[in-house]
Design a protein around this motif. Structure first.
Motif: not given
Length: 246
Positions: A40-44, A53-54, A136-143
């Motif tokens: 969801s973070t990568s998509l926006v 993110l494809y 930059l990658a790895n957005f799993g902790y993003s907020m």
């Protein structure tokens, strides 16, 4: 997080597919949340210095993410692994990558309707393209955060050695990323691994600051940097890193 990256070809295009190491038959709520947050973070977001993110497959217990493929791979490996000389990252490349990641973080913090804090800035979260540009990658902790409001409190996330010590308050602000970026720049300068140091009870920031105070900072700088950079360049970059972690 327990993940594996596969190189595949989809519709004539080489992509990187990110999956959990095991597609467990029973859902792991934490892992599902991590992958959904990353998707969801990568998509926006859309920036040249962020991995694109494809797509995302939601037909498994844990989502599978499809990213652009970057041939050089991770910055961490180029810095710390025994790699061929053609993959060793030079001083000029390190400066450019640091600038690229700064642009990505500036975009996340300033260009969106709701700023996004990455919360895991480190060399393992940086990938390199053919031109050795950083992404930059790895957005799993993003907020997402709301400017002007009292910072939200959440459990501390990230990688030991890179985490802002003030985050013990559990307040998430863009300063969390600024601190981690400062550690990242020190890593580029010294070629020392913050996580490994943390595991041994040391802290790269504390060790570096102590070296500066004792006027022996140059003894911590990576030999390749000493050979390729002027003393003035090194001091200016070190000062930038110290401002970030202050």
């Amino acid at each position: 997080m327990r993940t594996t990256i596969y190189k595949e070809t989809l519709e004539g295009r080489i992509v990187a597919i990110k999956t959990p190491r095991q597609l467990e038959p029973e859902p792991d709520i934490e892992l599902i949340d991590h992958f959904l947050t990353e998707a969801s973070t990568s998509l926006v977001m859309n920036h040249d210095n962020m991995v694109k993110l494809y797509g995302c497959c939601l037909e498994t217990f844990i989502p599978i993410l499809v990213y652009e493929f970057l041939s050089i791979g991770g910055l961490f490996q180029c810095l710390h692994d025994d790699v061929a000389s053609s993959k060793c990252i030079k001083w000029g490349d390190r400066l450019r990558v640091a600038t690229d990641i700064a642009y990505a973080l500036s975009y996340m913090h300033n260009a969106l309707l709701k700023p996004v804090v990455h919360r895991d800035v480190r060399s393992l979260s940086v990938l390199l393209d053919d031109s050795l540009r950083g992404k930059l990658a790895n957005f799993g902790y993003s907020m997402s955060i709301t400017p002007g409001e009292t910072p939200q409190r959440f459990p501390v996330e990230g990688t030991p050695g890179y985490i802002d010590p003030d985050v013990e308050t559990q307040e998430v602000t863009d300063k969390c990323d600024v601190y981690s970026f400062g550690v990242f720049v020190l890593e580029l300068l010294t070629k020392r691994q913050p996580l490994e140091m943390a595991r041994c009870g040391a802290d790269l920031v504390d060790v570096f600051v102590s070296a500066v105070e004792r006027n022996c900072m140059m003894g911590m700088i990576d030999n390749e940097v000493l050979e390729q950079a002027s003393r003035d360049e090194i001091q200016r970059v070190a000062q930038l890193a110290l401002l970030c972690v202050a």
